[in-house]
Design a protein around this motif. Structure first.
Motif, PDB file in Angstrom:
ATOM      1  N   ASN A   1       7.312 -11.248  97.430  1.00 29.43           N
ATOM      2  CA  ASN A   1       8.535 -10.488  97.171  1.00 29.43           C
ATOM      3  C   ASN A   1       9.676 -11.383  96.682  1.00 29.43           C
ATOM      4  O   ASN A   1      10.812 -10.924  96.537  1.00 29.43           O
ATOM      5  CB  ASN A   1       8.977  -9.748  98.438  1.00 29.43           C
ATOM      6  N   GLY A   2       9.400 -12.633  96.394  1.00 24.96           N
ATOM      7  CA  GLY A   2      10.447 -13.552  95.965  1.00 24.96           C
ATOM      8  C   GLY A   2      11.151 -13.113  94.702  1.00 24.96           C
ATOM      9  O   GLY A   2      12.370 -13.263  94.566  1.00 24.96           O
ATOM     10  N   HIS A   3      10.386 -12.537  93.763  1.00 25.08           N
ATOM     11  CA  HIS A   3      10.984 -12.108  92.495  1.00 25.08           C
ATOM     12  C   HIS A   3      12.078 -11.070  92.720  1.00 25.08           C
ATOM     13  O   HIS A   3      13.090 -11.046  92.008  1.00 25.08           O
ATOM     14  CB  HIS A   3       9.899 -11.536  91.568  1.00 25.08           C
ATOM     15  N   ALA A   4      11.908 -10.224  93.732  1.00 31.05           N
ATOM     16  CA  ALA A   4      12.895  -9.165  94.003  1.00 31.05           C
ATOM     17  C   ALA A   4      14.229  -9.769  94.455  1.00 31.05           C
ATOM     18  O   ALA A   4      15.300  -9.231  94.136  1.00 31.05           O
ATOM     19  CB  ALA A   4      12.360  -8.204  95.059  1.00 31.05           C
ATOM     20  N   ILE A   5      14.176 -10.872  95.176  1.00 33.88           N
ATOM     21  CA  ILE A   5      15.403 -11.533  95.629  1.00 33.88           C
ATOM     22  C   ILE A   5      16.172 -12.075  94.433  1.00 33.88           C
ATOM     23  O   ILE A   5      17.379 -11.825  94.279  1.00 33.88           O
ATOM     24  CB  ILE A   5      15.067 -12.667  96.611  1.00 33.88           C
ATOM     25  N   PHE A   6      15.472 -12.805  93.564  1.00 36.42           N
ATOM     26  CA  PHE A   6      16.146 -13.388  92.408  1.00 36.42           C
ATOM     27  C   PHE A   6      16.645 -12.323  91.437  1.00 36.42           C
ATOM     28  O   PHE A   6      17.737 -12.442  90.882  1.00 36.42           O
ATOM     29  CB  PHE A   6      15.197 -14.356  91.687  1.00 36.42           C
ATOM     30  N   GLU A   7      15.867 -11.269  91.264  1.00 35.60           N
ATOM     31  CA  GLU A   7      16.304 -10.197  90.373  1.00 35.60           C
ATOM     32  C   GLU A   7      17.556  -9.514  90.913  1.00 35.60           C
ATOM     33  O   GLU A   7      18.485  -9.195  90.157  1.00 35.60           O
ATOM     34  CB  GLU A   7      15.168  -9.187  90.193  1.00 35.60           C
ATOM     35  N   SER A   8      17.607  -9.313  92.220  1.00 30.04           N
ATOM     36  CA  SER A   8      18.776  -8.698  92.824  1.00 30.04           C
ATOM     37  C   SER A   8      20.018  -9.574  92.645  1.00 30.04           C
ATOM     38  O   SER A   8      21.102  -9.082  92.321  1.00 30.04           O
ATOM     39  CB  SER A   8      18.511  -8.465  94.326  1.00 30.04           C
ATOM     40  N   ILE A   9      19.861 -10.873  92.805  1.00 25.34           N
ATOM     41  CA  ILE A   9      20.983 -11.802  92.656  1.00 25.34           C
ATOM     42  C   ILE A   9      21.501 -11.801  91.226  1.00 25.34           C
ATOM     43  O   ILE A   9      22.713 -11.680  90.977  1.00 25.34           O
ATOM     44  CB  ILE A   9      20.556 -13.228  93.081  1.00 25.34           C
ATOM     45  N   PHE A  10      20.601 -11.918  90.256  1.00 25.00           N
ATOM     46  CA  PHE A  10      21.021 -12.019  88.858  1.00 25.00           C
ATOM     47  C   PHE A  10      21.501 -10.680  88.295  1.00 25.00           C
ATOM     48  O   PHE A  10      22.244 -10.659  87.321  1.00 25.00           O
ATOM     49  CB  PHE A  10      19.902 -12.610  87.998  1.00 25.00           C
ATOM     50  N   LYS A  11      21.090  -9.589  88.903  1.00 25.36           N
ATOM     51  CA  LYS A  11      21.636  -8.285  88.512  1.00 25.36           C
ATOM     52  C   LYS A  11      23.097  -8.173  88.928  1.00 25.36           C
ATOM     53  O   LYS A  11      23.916  -7.590  88.211  1.00 25.36           O
ATOM     54  CB  LYS A  11      20.836  -7.156  89.187  1.00 25.36           C
ATOM     55  N   SER A  12      23.417  -8.715  90.094  1.00 22.98           N
ATOM     56  CA  SER A  12      24.731  -8.514  90.690  1.00 22.98           C
ATOM     57  C   SER A  12      25.765  -9.559  90.290  1.00 22.98           C
ATOM     58  O   SER A  12      26.964  -9.272  90.254  1.00 22.98           O
ATOM     59  CB  SER A  12      24.608  -8.505  92.222  1.00 22.98           C
ATOM     60  N   LEU A  13      25.302 -10.780  90.009  1.00 18.93           N
ATOM     61  CA  LEU A  13      26.233 -11.894  89.843  1.00 18.93           C
ATOM     62  C   LEU A  13      26.102 -12.550  88.473  1.00 18.93           C
ATOM     63  O   LEU A  13      25.033 -12.537  87.856  1.00 18.93           O
ATOM     64  CB  LEU A  13      25.966 -12.955  90.920  1.00 18.93           C
ATOM     65  N   LYS A  14      27.181 -13.149  88.052  1.00 18.41           N
ATOM     66  CA  LYS A  14      27.142 -13.987  86.862  1.00 18.41           C
ATOM     67  C   LYS A  14      26.445 -15.306  87.216  1.00 18.41           C
ATOM     68  O   LYS A  14      26.543 -15.778  88.354  1.00 18.41           O
ATOM     69  CB  LYS A  14      28.555 -14.261  86.354  1.00 18.41           C
ATOM     70  N   PRO A  15      25.775 -15.915  86.241  1.00 25.37           N
ATOM     71  CA  PRO A  15      25.088 -17.180  86.558  1.00 25.37           C
ATOM     72  C   PRO A  15      26.038 -18.266  87.032  1.00 25.37           C
ATOM     73  O   PRO A  15      25.651 -19.139  87.805  1.00 25.37           O
ATOM     74  CB  PRO A  15      24.405 -17.558  85.241  1.00 25.37           C
TER      75      PRO A  15
END
Length: 380
Positions: free
Chosen positions: A329-343
């Motif tokens: 489920n690691g991909h879901a964590i990173f996708e959630s972060i990058f959806k919400s925040l600017k790099p």
């Protein structure tokens, strides 16, 4: 003849940066310093990348820099300018040539190509036995890492960031030379956290890495099959030349490596726990810790005093607990972060420069349930 004040074992990033810091500090002008490494350090055996605002200490050896990144997942595709940051790359051969060149010109630092076979400590010195000689030093800085250093305990999970990368050259210009593919999770996850990482040197040449965050390594053929499939599917390319290959494994753990330090032996770099637990990025983490280590040496303080635990260590620990409990489920964590925040916000947090208010914003971008469960498992 073979007696030294300081012996540095390993001429990688941490060993050479420590030696260079000693070279630049008058405190060490009359100290005898030895660097040991089994390899001649004359090949391009790895690549270091990092993000940074403006110019930094490595500008003279930066091979390539980018100002835009690409992040992709199951339902997100984000291409973003990262100003004021730039993403920078250093080839190891340039790093070795630069730092070993400076060191070889010094009068008090000696580089010897020999591999260590044994290490013994007494009350007054440490004896290093190599394949050819025996050396003694008052203090030893050892950068040689073994996973057994961390896997002998159960309190903190030990994952690996493991990868195989190819530098390929294509017949046609298929890459965007101005953009790094930072993480592409659109590939099959197969129960692990898996992504592709692309560093385009030009429109027809790029480093493509298949990277996993997991406990176990794959067979070499599995990495290479994934890279081959990605080049074909992502870039519609079947004809190319493989110019270079690289592979590696970086520990991802919140384990406190200071347990291995003694009065006269200090582990540095990856062996000292300097790789950031949640990302595996080590070069800038090392560069930031070297000055602190130098001050401890100069002040004669116990080397164990270089403490790595802070609020970010705690955040990393929970993140690794989540990945260990459900690695797929690691991909879901990173996708959630990058959806919400600017790099830029992501980089600032990973650089451990955010305020508590910004920490809360970052944490709020992550899926809540797995982290709450990880917190409760730690507390109870």
């Amino acid at each position: 003849m073979n007696e030294y004040d300081y012996i540095i074992i390993g001429a990688g990033a941490s060993g050479l940066l420590l030696a260079d810091a000693m070279l630049n500090d008058s405190f060490f002008d009359h100290k005898k310093i030895l660097i040991l490494d089994k390899d001649p350090k004359n090949s391009n055996d790895r690549t270091w990348c990092f993000w940074e605002e403006g110019d930094g200490q490595f500008e003279a050896i930066i091979h390539k820099r980018w100002h835009s990144i690409h992040f992709q997942g199951e339902d997100i595709l984000k291409r973003t300018d990262i100003n004021p940051y730039s993403y920078k790359m250093i080839r190891s051969i340039d790093f070795y040539n630069h730092y070993l060149g400076r060191i070889k010109e010094s009068s008090n630092i000696t580089f010897v190509q020999e591999g260590m076979v044994d290490l013994n400590e007494s009350a007054t010195e440490v004896t290093v036995k190599t394949t050819n000689n025996t050396y003694s030093g008052k203090y030893i800085f050892n950068s040689l890492f073994d996973y057994k250093m961390a896997t002998g305990q159960k309190k903190y999970p030990v994952l690996q960031q493991h990868f195989v990368g190819w530098v390929i050259k294509t017949e046609k210009p298929i890459f965007n030379a101005n953009e790094v593919t930072y993480m592409d999770f659109s590939i099959p996850q197969k129960g692990n956290t898996r992504f592709m990482y692309v560093l385009p040197y030009s429109n027809d040449t790029a480093l493509i890495e298949y990277t996993l965050f997991s406990e176990q390594l794959l067979r070499k053929a599995e990495y290479e099959a994934a890279i081959t499939a990605y080049i074909k599917d992502r870039f519609k390319c079947e004809t190319y030349e493989i110019i270079e290959k690289e592979a590696g494994s970086i520990p991802m753990t919140a384990y406190d490596f200071r347990e291995h330090h003694t009065k006269r032996i200090r582990y540095i770099g990856t062996a000292g726990g300097w790789a950031k637990p949640s990302t595996g990025y080590t070069l800038m983490s090392t560069a930031n810790k070297i000055p602190k280590l130098i001050e401890l040496i100069k002040q004669g303080k116990p080397l164990q005093k270089l403490n790595l635990k802070n609020k970010f260590w705690f955040y990393d620990m929970l993140f690794l607990d989540v990945l260990h409990h459900n690695n797929g489920n690691g991909h879901a964590i990173f996708e959630s972060i990058f959806k919400s925040l600017k790099p830029q916000m992501v980089f600032k947090f990973l650089d451990e420069k955010t305020s508590l208010k910004e920490d809360i914003i970052y944490i709020n971008s992550c899926p809540k349930a797995p982290f709450i469960k990880a917190l409760f498992r730690r507390l109870f």
